[in-house]
Design an enzyme around this catalytic site. Structure first.
Site, PDB file in Angstrom:
ATOM      1  N   GLY A  13     -45.640 -28.217 -67.785  1.00 12.17           N
ATOM      2  CA  GLY A  13     -46.431 -29.606 -66.934  1.00 12.17           C
ATOM      3  C   GLY A  13     -47.381 -29.115 -66.139  1.00 12.17           C
ATOM      4  O   GLY A  13     -47.482 -30.227 -65.196  1.00 12.17           O
ATOM      5  N   ASN A  15     -50.607 -28.763 -66.240  1.00 15.18           N
ATOM      6  CA  ASN A  15     -51.755 -29.837 -66.560  1.00 15.18           C
ATOM      7  C   ASN A  15     -51.190 -31.332 -66.251  1.00 15.18           C
ATOM      8  O   ASN A  15     -52.172 -31.847 -65.663  1.00 15.18           O
ATOM      9  CB  ASN A  15     -52.370 -29.610 -67.918  1.00 15.18           C
ATOM     10  CG  ASN A  15     -53.225 -28.300 -68.259  1.00 15.18           C
ATOM     11  OD1 ASN A  15     -54.177 -28.346 -67.387  1.00 15.18           O
ATOM     12  ND2 ASN A  15     -52.386 -27.340 -68.738  1.00 15.18           N
ATOM     13  N   MET A  91     -46.003 -29.086 -78.187  1.00 14.63           N
ATOM     14  CA  MET A  91     -46.178 -28.314 -79.059  1.00 14.63           C
ATOM     15  C   MET A  91     -45.839 -28.974 -80.452  1.00 14.63           C
ATOM     16  O   MET A  91     -44.892 -28.313 -81.190  1.00 14.63           O
ATOM     17  CB  MET A  91     -45.049 -27.065 -78.866  1.00 14.63           C
ATOM     18  CG  MET A  91     -45.495 -26.439 -77.460  1.00 14.63           C
ATOM     19  SD  MET A  91     -47.107 -25.675 -77.302  1.00 14.63           S
ATOM     20  CE  MET A  91     -46.797 -24.175 -78.491  1.00 14.63           C
ATOM     21  N   ARG A  92     -46.275 -30.008 -80.699  1.00 14.70           N
ATOM     22  CA  ARG A  92     -46.010 -30.662 -82.182  1.00 14.70           C
ATOM     23  C   ARG A  92     -47.319 -31.217 -82.556  1.00 14.70           C
ATOM     24  O   ARG A  92     -48.184 -31.512 -82.093  1.00 14.70           O
ATOM     25  CB  ARG A  92     -45.103 -31.879 -82.047  1.00 14.70           C
ATOM     26  CG  ARG A  92     -43.743 -31.647 -81.402  1.00 14.70           C
ATOM     27  CD  ARG A  92     -42.880 -30.689 -81.998  1.00 14.70           C
ATOM     28  NE  ARG A  92     -42.750 -31.123 -83.628  1.00 14.70           N
ATOM     29  CZ  ARG A  92     -41.987 -30.375 -84.216  1.00 14.70           C
ATOM     30  NH1 ARG A  92     -41.728 -29.268 -84.062  1.00 14.70           N
ATOM     31  NH2 ARG A  92     -41.900 -30.573 -85.591  1.00 14.70           N
ATOM     32  N   ILE A  93     -47.558 -30.734 -84.143  1.00  8.63           N
ATOM     33  CA  ILE A  93     -48.582 -31.387 -84.887  1.00  8.63           C
ATOM     34  C   ILE A  93     -48.352 -32.859 -85.328  1.00  8.63           C
ATOM     35  O   ILE A  93     -47.339 -33.094 -85.956  1.00  8.63           O
ATOM     36  CB  ILE A  93     -49.009 -30.544 -85.846  1.00  8.63           C
ATOM     37  CG1 ILE A  93     -49.119 -29.285 -85.385  1.00  8.63           C
ATOM     38  CG2 ILE A  93     -50.059 -31.044 -86.749  1.00  8.63           C
ATOM     39  CD1 ILE A  93     -49.209 -28.069 -86.620  1.00  8.63           C
ATOM     40  N   ASN A 108     -56.746 -33.462 -76.225  1.00  7.34           N
ATOM     41  CA  ASN A 108     -55.730 -32.116 -76.037  1.00  7.34           C
ATOM     42  C   ASN A 108     -56.557 -31.349 -75.074  1.00  7.34           C
ATOM     43  O   ASN A 108     -57.684 -31.160 -75.174  1.00  7.34           O
ATOM     44  CB  ASN A 108     -55.321 -31.615 -77.406  1.00  7.34           C
ATOM     45  CG  ASN A 108     -54.661 -30.397 -77.115  1.00  7.34           C
ATOM     46  OD1 ASN A 108     -53.689 -30.594 -76.529  1.00  7.34           O
ATOM     47  ND2 ASN A 108     -54.906 -29.411 -77.729  1.00  7.34           N
ATOM     48  N   HIS A 110     -56.624 -27.039 -74.491  1.00  8.68           N
ATOM     49  CA  HIS A 110     -56.509 -25.645 -75.268  1.00  8.68           C
ATOM     50  C   HIS A 110     -57.150 -24.606 -74.544  1.00  8.68           C
ATOM     51  O   HIS A 110     -58.321 -24.728 -73.991  1.00  8.68           O
ATOM     52  CB  HIS A 110     -57.042 -25.647 -76.735  1.00  8.68           C
ATOM     53  CG  HIS A 110     -56.952 -24.590 -77.760  1.00  8.68           C
ATOM     54  ND1 HIS A 110     -55.729 -24.477 -78.220  1.00  8.68           N
ATOM     55  CD2 HIS A 110     -57.693 -23.380 -77.900  1.00  8.68           C
ATOM     56  CE1 HIS A 110     -55.554 -23.270 -78.676  1.00  8.68           C
ATOM     57  NE2 HIS A 110     -56.713 -22.525 -78.625  1.00  8.68           N
TER      58      HIS A 110
END
Ligand code: GRF
Length: 202
Positions: A13, A15, A91-93, A108, A110
């Site tokens: 966490g 970010n 970490m989920r799609i 998001n 990245h």
């Protein structure tokens, strides 16, 4: 009126913390109204609690599939009157349905200069490719992983003696500056998703 933002996390966490700090500025156009983690005990939950932000833990393993997990997230977002979502190490799609429903309102971060180095072990990929510059990207979320229209990017040098850890740390510092700036832009309607592109207000 400030936009009500949910931040979705799975871990540390940092970010999230950068976004919390930015939102503490009175003139910032967004307010974090909810933090959701799919991992119980994620470090980021404590960061939210310290900032008096409501949290919810929704472990994906408690649901029998992607759709029902996404429906639980969607219900939590609705209850909290959320306008937009920031994924920060989540970490989920998502299912196509969820991604489509929140299209233009979900972003998001990245840790690479997309479209280079999607997915996992991003810094390892960058070092292996021998790039001299890497960085981070804030993009709209679409059903396909790490592929949505790009809103903002920041570049950092890759040093000859970098390890995955040193490169990750340098990029993370850039992330902490870029994500609040991108959220500000979105919350002020300075950027919109139109026909699959990030379009900026003049
Ligand atoms: C960051 O590097 C982010 O770009 C990636 O996952 C990491 C999350 O770190 N998506 P943190 O939880 O924000 O510290």
């Amino acid at each position: 009126m400030s936009a009500r933002v949910a931040v979705l996390i799975s871990g540390r966490g940092s970010n999230l913390q950068a976004l919390i700090n930015a939102c503490a500025t009175p003139s910032f156009p967004a307010k974090i109204a909810l933090v959701i983690s799919n991992v119980s005990g994620a470090e980021g939950l404590r960061k939210a609690e310290r900032a008096n932000i409501p949290t919810q833990t929704l472990p994906h393993k408690n649901y029998d599939g992607r759709e029902s997990f996404d429906a639980a997230i969607d219900a939590a977002l609705k209850d909290a009157n959320i306008d937009m979502i920031c994924l920060a190490g989540f970490m989920r799609i998502f299912s196509d349905g969820f991604a489509r429903k929140w299209q233009g309102k979900i972003i998001n971060i990245h840790p690479s200069l997309l479209p280079a180095f999607k997915g996992m072990h991003v810094h390892r990929q960058a070092l292996k490719a021998g790039v001299r510059i890497s960085g981070c990207t804030v993009h709209y979320v679409v059903p396909e992983l790490d592929s949505g229209p790009i809103i903002a990017q920041a570049a950092v040098p890759v040093e000859h003696d970098d390890t995955e850890e040193t490169l990750a740390a340098r990029i993370l510092q850039a992330e902490h500056r870029l994500y609040p700036a991108a959220l500000k832009l979105l919350a002020e309607s300075g950027v919109k998703l139109e026909n699959g592109k990030a379009v900026f207000a003049r």
